[in-house]
Design an enzyme around this catalytic site. Structure first.
Site, PDB file in Angstrom:
ATOM      1  N   ASP A   1       0.856  -1.188   0.000  1.00  0.00           N
ATOM      2  CA  ASP A   1       0.000   0.000   0.000  1.00  0.00           C
ATOM      3  C   ASP A   1       0.897   1.244   0.000  1.00  0.00           C
ATOM      4  O   ASP A   1       2.119   1.138  -0.127  1.00  0.00           O
ATOM      5  CB  ASP A   1      -0.958  -0.022   1.190  1.00  0.00           C
ATOM      6  N   ALA A   2       0.304   2.409   0.171  1.00  0.00           N
ATOM      7  CA  ALA A   2       1.061   3.660   0.137  1.00  0.00           C
ATOM      8  C   ALA A   2       2.092   3.751   1.263  1.00  0.00           C
ATOM      9  O   ALA A   2       3.065   4.488   1.148  1.00  0.00           O
ATOM     10  CB  ALA A   2       0.099   4.851   0.213  1.00  0.00           C
TER      11      ALA A   2
END
Length: 133
Positions: free
Chosen positions: A17-18
């Site tokens: 994810d980020a």
């Protein structure tokens, strides 16, 4: 094969994810790949089973996320048949970083007719390799 199947996995950018940690659903993808590679080790594959009118589907899953994996880490995904029935099989699966448990799951697989999508007994090509019931 009644032992534990082990498969190495590297964490790529697409898996994260980020924040740079493995997105939760990707652990399930790692586990799916391990079950598919387990089949290959038995000399089978999804196409062989489809040719025998057999479709394997996830029927039920319980998953526990213990710790995160991060970008570029090397992981090991395991799959072990815990229980078999006439048309279901239960796997115990884990994702580890070295010996540290990151994620564990109990995955119940159903055997269906590919044509009718109704439960069917394991085909002989797979039945002979399953642990005794």
């Amino acid at each position: 094969m009644t032992g534990e199947f082990r498969m190495p996995v590297r964490v790529y950018m697409e898996d994260t994810d980020a924040g740079g940690i493995v997105y939760y659903v990707n652990y399930l993808k790692f586990m799916e790949r391990a079950r598919s590679e387990w089949l290959r080790e038995l000399g089978l594959n999804q196409q062989t089973l489809l040719d025998e009118d057999t479709q394997l589907v996830v029927y039920r899953m319980a998953c526990h996320y213990a710790k995160p994996a991060r970008l570029d880490e090397s992981l090991t995904v395991t799959a072990k048949v815990a229980e078999t029935g006439r048309c279901r099989m239960t796997f115990e699966q884990q994702v580890r970083r070295n010996e540290e448990l990151l994620c564990s799951a109990t995955v119940e697989i159903a055997c269906l007719s590919a044509a009718t999508m109704r439960p069917k007994a394991w085909p002989s090509s797979l039945n002979t390799t399953l642990p005794s019931r």
